[in-house]
Design an enzyme around this catalytic site. Structure first.
Site, mmCIF file in Angstrom:
data_model
loop_
_atom_site.group_PDB
_atom_site.id
_atom_site.type_symbol
_atom_site.label_atom_id
_atom_site.label_comp_id
_atom_site.label_asym_id
_atom_site.label_seq_id
_atom_site.Cartn_x
_atom_site.Cartn_y
_atom_site.Cartn_z
ATOM 1 N N ARG A 25 0.814 -1.217 0.000
ATOM 2 C CA ARG A 25 0.000 0.000 0.000
ATOM 3 C C ARG A 25 0.849 1.269 0.000
ATOM 4 O O ARG A 25 0.439 2.297 0.551
ATOM 5 C CB ARG A 25 -0.972 0.019 1.179
ATOM 6 C CG ARG A 25 -1.984 -1.105 1.174
ATOM 7 C CD ARG A 25 -3.079 -0.853 0.149
ATOM 8 N NE ARG A 25 -4.261 -1.651 0.423
ATOM 9 C CZ ARG A 25 -5.397 -1.164 0.911
ATOM 10 N NH1 ARG A 25 -5.530 0.113 1.154
ATOM 11 N NH2 ARG A 25 -6.403 -1.960 1.109
ATOM 12 N N ARG A 29 -2.636 6.899 1.224
ATOM 13 C CA ARG A 29 -3.123 8.079 1.951
ATOM 14 C C ARG A 29 -2.159 8.713 2.936
ATOM 15 O O ARG A 29 -2.466 9.765 3.480
ATOM 16 C CB ARG A 29 -4.421 7.713 2.690
ATOM 17 C CG ARG A 29 -5.582 7.513 1.738
ATOM 18 C CD ARG A 29 -6.735 6.881 2.445
ATOM 19 N NE ARG A 29 -6.327 5.569 2.948
ATOM 20 C CZ ARG A 29 -7.071 4.795 3.706
ATOM 21 N NH1 ARG A 29 -8.258 5.212 4.082
ATOM 22 N NH2 ARG A 29 -6.652 3.629 4.104
ATOM 23 N N ARG A 38 -6.492 12.919 -4.496
ATOM 24 C CA ARG A 38 -7.692 12.316 -3.933
ATOM 25 C C ARG A 38 -8.815 13.337 -3.777
ATOM 26 O O ARG A 38 -9.996 12.983 -3.859
ATOM 27 C CB ARG A 38 -7.329 11.709 -2.583
ATOM 28 C CG ARG A 38 -8.373 10.812 -1.983
ATOM 29 C CD ARG A 38 -7.748 10.134 -0.775
ATOM 30 N NE ARG A 38 -8.647 9.200 -0.141
ATOM 31 C CZ ARG A 38 -9.438 9.507 0.866
ATOM 32 N NH1 ARG A 38 -9.439 10.723 1.359
ATOM 33 N NH2 ARG A 38 -10.220 8.584 1.396
ATOM 34 N N ASP A 74 -6.916 -1.634 -7.425
ATOM 35 C CA ASP A 74 -7.544 -2.256 -6.252
ATOM 36 C C ASP A 74 -7.903 -3.693 -6.581
ATOM 37 O O ASP A 74 -8.161 -4.023 -7.744
ATOM 38 C CB ASP A 74 -8.793 -1.498 -5.817
ATOM 39 C CG ASP A 74 -9.133 -1.814 -4.362
ATOM 40 O OD1 ASP A 74 -8.552 -1.178 -3.477
ATOM 41 O OD2 ASP A 74 -9.943 -2.723 -4.124
ATOM 42 N N TYR A 151 -15.675 -10.094 0.020
ATOM 43 C CA TYR A 151 -16.370 -8.833 -0.296
ATOM 44 C C TYR A 151 -17.655 -9.087 -1.081
ATOM 45 O O TYR A 151 -18.667 -8.416 -0.862
ATOM 46 C CB TYR A 151 -15.436 -7.878 -1.065
ATOM 47 C CG TYR A 151 -14.371 -7.305 -0.163
ATOM 48 C CD1 TYR A 151 -14.668 -6.257 0.708
ATOM 49 C CD2 TYR A 151 -13.085 -7.822 -0.144
ATOM 50 C CE1 TYR A 151 -13.712 -5.743 1.571
ATOM 51 C CE2 TYR A 151 -12.119 -7.316 0.712
ATOM 52 C CZ TYR A 151 -12.438 -6.273 1.567
ATOM 53 O OH TYR A 151 -11.488 -5.766 2.417
HETATM 54 O O1 CP3 Z 1 -0.076 -1.179 -2.608
HETATM 55 C C1 CP3 Z 1 -0.307 -0.155 -3.303
HETATM 56 O O2 CP3 Z 1 0.206 0.934 -3.078
HETATM 57 C C2 CP3 Z 1 -1.196 -0.291 -4.514
HETATM 58 C C3 CP3 Z 1 -2.544 0.069 -4.275
HETATM 59 C C4 CP3 Z 1 -3.544 -0.821 -3.596
HETATM 60 C C5 CP3 Z 1 -4.804 -0.310 -3.198
HETATM 61 N N1 CP3 Z 1 -5.559 -1.358 -2.777
HETATM 62 C C6 CP3 Z 1 -5.224 1.090 -3.269
HETATM 63 C C7 CP3 Z 1 -6.290 1.560 -2.383
HETATM 64 C C8 CP3 Z 1 -3.533 -2.190 -3.323
HETATM 65 C C9 CP3 Z 1 -2.417 -3.219 -3.501
HETATM 66 C C10 CP3 Z 1 -4.815 -2.516 -2.814
HETATM 67 C C11 CP3 Z 1 -5.225 -3.880 -2.468
HETATM 68 C C12 CP3 Z 1 -6.409 -4.083 -1.627
HETATM 69 N N2 CP3 Z 1 -7.618 -3.458 -1.696
HETATM 70 C C13 CP3 Z 1 -6.509 -5.092 -0.655
HETATM 71 C C14 CP3 Z 1 -5.440 -6.102 -0.334
HETATM 72 C C15 CP3 Z 1 -4.333 -5.502 0.437
HETATM 73 C C16 CP3 Z 1 -4.623 -5.326 1.871
HETATM 74 O O3 CP3 Z 1 -4.400 -4.213 2.364
HETATM 75 O O4 CP3 Z 1 -5.039 -6.295 2.516
HETATM 76 C C17 CP3 Z 1 -7.790 -5.016 -0.081
HETATM 77 C C18 CP3 Z 1 -8.355 -5.870 1.029
HETATM 78 C C19 CP3 Z 1 -8.498 -3.983 -0.771
HETATM 79 C C20 CP3 Z 1 -9.895 -3.555 -0.580
HETATM 80 C C21 CP3 Z 1 -9.992 -2.145 -0.203
HETATM 81 N N3 CP3 Z 1 -9.721 -1.073 -1.023
HETATM 82 C C22 CP3 Z 1 -10.393 -1.635 1.046
HETATM 83 C C23 CP3 Z 1 -10.766 -2.482 2.244
HETATM 84 C C24 CP3 Z 1 -10.371 -0.241 0.949
HETATM 85 C C25 CP3 Z 1 -10.879 0.746 1.950
HETATM 86 C C26 CP3 Z 1 -10.123 0.745 3.176
HETATM 87 C C27 CP3 Z 1 -8.920 1.592 3.037
HETATM 88 O O5 CP3 Z 1 -7.819 1.084 3.215
HETATM 89 O O6 CP3 Z 1 -9.146 2.776 2.771
HETATM 90 C C28 CP3 Z 1 -9.892 0.091 -0.340
HETATM 91 C C29 CP3 Z 1 -9.636 1.415 -0.864
HETATM 92 C C30 CP3 Z 1 -8.256 1.721 -1.305
HETATM 93 N N4 CP3 Z 1 -7.501 0.959 -2.144
HETATM 94 C C31 CP3 Z 1 -7.527 2.891 -0.974
HETATM 95 C C32 CP3 Z 1 -6.292 2.801 -1.659
HETATM 96 C C33 CP3 Z 1 -5.186 3.794 -1.681
HETATM 97 C C34 CP3 Z 1 -7.995 4.007 -0.053
HETATM 98 C C35 CP3 Z 1 -9.208 4.737 -0.541
HETATM 99 C C36 CP3 Z 1 -8.936 6.039 -1.243
HETATM 100 O O7 CP3 Z 1 -7.823 6.354 -1.602
HETATM 101 O O8 CP3 Z 1 -9.916 6.772 -1.492
#
Ligand code: CP3
Length: 341
Positions: A25, A29, A38, A74, A151
């Protein structure tokens, strides 16, 4: 040829002067430059616009110089492509208004044509590769079929994914049919990503640890193994399961190049369970990045000593938290780059 190929060499198990480093990640953020974008664009617009996705991917690289980039996207683009509606609600997270709860719900779920539905990801990869200019490798990723099912069935994030587990235990046939559709889609998707230019792929089994070791063998692992089998000749595969120390043995035998470890499993135990066979990746507690930078540096050096510098990729044990100060993330990366034996 990639100029800094430390990450790819570590995945092959070659001897290195220091281990490579990236953070799960890392595009996200905790970065002020990410927060700027964002404000202007919603989540899926950022994912679907190659200019934005590639820009967000390289932001942390410019700031810190990690040894690998991970494409901004994502895991939930897969259910979206399968015709399951997915929203990303601000201050809530993923929301799927029509969750799958029965065999009938399954009938509408398609295994899509990847080019038609996820072509924008391939365009983002190509644009990112141009921006990276062969300096470092690019990682592509997907969720594990089980984690995606979580999900699809739950309809939103959860602490325990009871509905998803209940679905598997009350309607195992439907669950397996859904898992297989997700697997088929994921294999085609990751193959297309490799073709578009990613140098390695990681499978995130973020909710694997919700299953008992026995149920993991039924509902998660066989589908990850199918993905590894289909991909391993095309690119190195990293398997990361959160809370899945009990499966490290299978993971090490699977043909994956590396196995991710979270912070609840010690380096010593992870090496023992994987019999020293495979490259390990991890496992700094993401909340430990809240410690003062000097403490972080000492702990990172100690962590490298415990894993050993070879067959090792320095990373967090899960994604970076949004409240991590930028200088603390820098201390983490710098400690690895400054490491010497
Ligand atoms: O690693 C990276 O930098 C690449 C980007 C990346 C995102 N999501 C961007 C994102 C990766 C590899 C993911 C994978 C992801 N998404 C997973 C597996 C990794 C892990 O952390 O377990 C999961 C479970 C998700 C599902 C998901 N997406 C959730 C639960 C959320 C909301 C919760 C949160 O962390 O905010 C997201 C949104 C998300 N995906 C964000 C980002 C940067 C944040 C929301 C935003 O930017 O508006």
């Amino acid at each position: 040829m990639i100029k800094n190929d430390l990450f790819l060499r570590a995945l092959k198990g070659e001897t290195v002067d220091r281990p490579p480093v990236w953070m799960m990640r890392q595009a996200g953020r905790y970065l002020p430059e990410f927060m700027e974008l964002r404000k202007k664009y919603d989540f899926f617009t950022r994912c679907q616009t190659p200019e934005l996705a590639s820009e967000i991917t390289v932001q942390p690289i410019r700031r810190y110089g990690m040894d690998a980039a991970i494409l901004f996207s994502d895991i939930l683009v897969i259910p979206q492509a399968m015709d399951i509606e997915v929203e990303m609600k601000p201050n809530f997270g993923p929301y799927l208004p029509n969750p799958i709860r029965s065999k009938e719900d399954l009938e509408n779920i398609i295994v899509p044509n990847i080019g038609d539905t996820l072509g924008y990801v391939m365009d983002a990869i190509k644009m990112t590769k141009e921006k990276l200019n062969d300096e470092i490798p690019l990682i592509g990723f997907a969720g594990s079929p089980w984690t995606i099912l979580c999900y699809c069935v739950e309809g939103q994030g959860s602490k325990s994914f009871d509905k998803a587990r209940g679905f598997c235990f009350t309607q195992p046939e439907a669950a397996h049919a859904l898992l297989q559709k997700i697997t088929d889609t994921t294999i085609a998707y990751l193959k297309a990503k490799v073709k578009a230019g990613v140098n390695a792929v990681q499978i995130f089994d973020s909710w694997g640890g919700m299953l008992s070791p026995k149920d993991y063998q039924e509902f998660s692992w066989p589908y990850i193994q199918q993905i590894v089998d289909a991909l391993k000749e095309l690119a190195p595969v990293i398997v990361f399961g959160k809370g899945c120390w009990f499966a490290l043995g299978e993971m090490a035998e699977s043909g994956a190049s590396a196995v991710g470890v979270d912070w609840t499993c010690s380096a010593q135990n992870a090496r023992y369970l994987t019999k020293g066979k495979v490259t390990l990746q991890g496992n700094f507690d993401p909340a430990r990045l809240l410690s003062p930078p000097e403490t972080i540096k000492k702990m990172v050096t100690q962590m490298i000593r415990e894993f050993g510098k070879d067959k090792y990729v320095v990373n967090l044990g899960h994604g970076i938290l949004p409240n991590i100060p930028v200088e603390n993330a820098k201390a983490f990366i710098d400690a690895v780059k400054e490491y010497s034996e």
